[in-house]
Scaffold this motif. Sequence first.
Motif, PDB file in Angstrom:
ATOM      1  N   ASP A 164       0.881  -1.225  -0.017  1.00 57.63           N
ATOM      2  CA  ASP A 164       0.083  -0.054   0.104  1.00 57.63           C
ATOM      3  C   ASP A 164       0.882   1.219   0.019  1.00 57.63           C
ATOM      4  O   ASP A 164       1.799   1.338   1.064  1.00 57.63           O
ATOM      5  CB  ASP A 164      -0.973   0.112   1.378  1.00 57.63           C
ATOM      6  N   PRO A 165       0.718   2.282  -0.942  1.00 53.22           N
ATOM      7  CA  PRO A 165       1.598   3.464  -0.974  1.00 53.22           C
ATOM      8  C   PRO A 165       1.457   4.388   0.266  1.00 53.22           C
ATOM      9  O   PRO A 165       2.236   5.018   0.781  1.00 53.22           O
ATOM     10  CB  PRO A 165       0.740   4.062  -2.140  1.00 53.22           C
ATOM     11  N   LYS A 166       0.166   4.084   0.969  1.00 51.64           N
ATOM     12  CA  LYS A 166       0.021   4.903   2.266  1.00 51.64           C
ATOM     13  C   LYS A 166       0.990   4.229   3.249  1.00 51.64           C
ATOM     14  O   LYS A 166       1.307   5.076   4.172  1.00 51.64           O
ATOM     15  CB  LYS A 166      -1.491   5.070   2.532  1.00 51.64           C
ATOM     16  N   LYS A 167       1.401   2.986   3.227  1.00 54.78           N
ATOM     17  CA  LYS A 167       2.314   2.463   4.314  1.00 54.78           C
ATOM     18  C   LYS A 167       3.709   2.296   3.580  1.00 54.78           C
ATOM     19  O   LYS A 167       4.543   1.572   4.238  1.00 54.78           O
ATOM     20  CB  LYS A 167       1.970   1.201   4.650  1.00 54.78           C
ATOM     21  N   GLY A 168       4.255   3.014   2.774  1.00 50.31           N
ATOM     22  CA  GLY A 168       5.510   3.218   1.892  1.00 50.31           C
ATOM     23  C   GLY A 168       5.534   2.106   0.908  1.00 50.31           C
ATOM     24  O   GLY A 168       6.771   1.984   0.466  1.00 50.31           O
ATOM     25  N   GLY A 169       4.470   1.446   0.445  1.00 47.01           N
ATOM     26  CA  GLY A 169       4.719   0.658  -0.523  1.00 47.01           C
ATOM     27  C   GLY A 169       4.709   1.123  -2.049  1.00 47.01           C
ATOM     28  O   GLY A 169       4.861   2.185  -2.184  1.00 47.01           O
ATOM     29  N   SER A 170       4.846   0.080  -2.941  1.00 45.10           N
ATOM     30  CA  SER A 170       4.915   0.733  -4.246  1.00 45.10           C
ATOM     31  C   SER A 170       3.438   0.353  -5.089  1.00 45.10           C
ATOM     32  O   SER A 170       3.081  -0.561  -5.068  1.00 45.10           O
ATOM     33  CB  SER A 170       6.118  -0.281  -5.044  1.00 45.10           C
ATOM     34  N   PHE A 171       2.977   1.780  -5.716  1.00 38.09           N
ATOM     35  CA  PHE A 171       1.845   1.436  -6.618  1.00 38.09           C
ATOM     36  C   PHE A 171       1.882   0.575  -7.681  1.00 38.09           C
ATOM     37  O   PHE A 171       1.022  -0.259  -8.043  1.00 38.09           O
ATOM     38  CB  PHE A 171       1.339   3.041  -6.926  1.00 38.09           C
ATOM     39  N   TYR A 172       3.294   0.685  -8.309  1.00 41.28           N
ATOM     40  CA  TYR A 172       3.503  -0.297  -9.435  1.00 41.28           C
ATOM     41  C   TYR A 172       3.339  -1.772  -9.205  1.00 41.28           C
ATOM     42  O   TYR A 172       2.783  -2.670  -9.624  1.00 41.28           O
ATOM     43  CB  TYR A 172       4.822  -0.065  -9.757  1.00 41.28           C
TER      44      TYR A 172
END
Length: 137
Positions: free
Chosen positions: A88-96
């Motif tokens: 999850d991008p909100k948790k520092g992950g990658s949208f890709y």
Amino acid sequence: MAHRIISQIVITGSRVLGRAFAEAYRQASASQKYAAAAGKGSTGNTFTSSGLTLDEACKILNVPPPKGGETNMEQVMERFKRLFDQNDPKKGGSFYLQSKILRARERIELEVREAKETAEREQELRDGWKPKVFKDR
């Protein structure tokens, strides 16, 4: 004198534009031929919107490929949810990566759905067509 310079600029500019359009047409034609050749040679196991093969989808989700069109969808959904939440991008992950994980799940679901439809069609051909009749009360 000015009309001569202007006419040379117009002629030179039209040559440049003409060559650019001709080169763009050649490239478009070549890419169309390449896409057509790639479409003929494929076995039909790619997902058209993303180009994701079934093998890639299974590797992304770390699940075994469907055998005979059947797979453990609970395991696929469990892995999908875990990986989707981890990226999850909100948790520092990658949208890709999140997008790839989603496309992998969709690809596996598509394969299972197509296999199920094919099996139902073959079953209907073997048993004969039996329409469902609904009676009003």
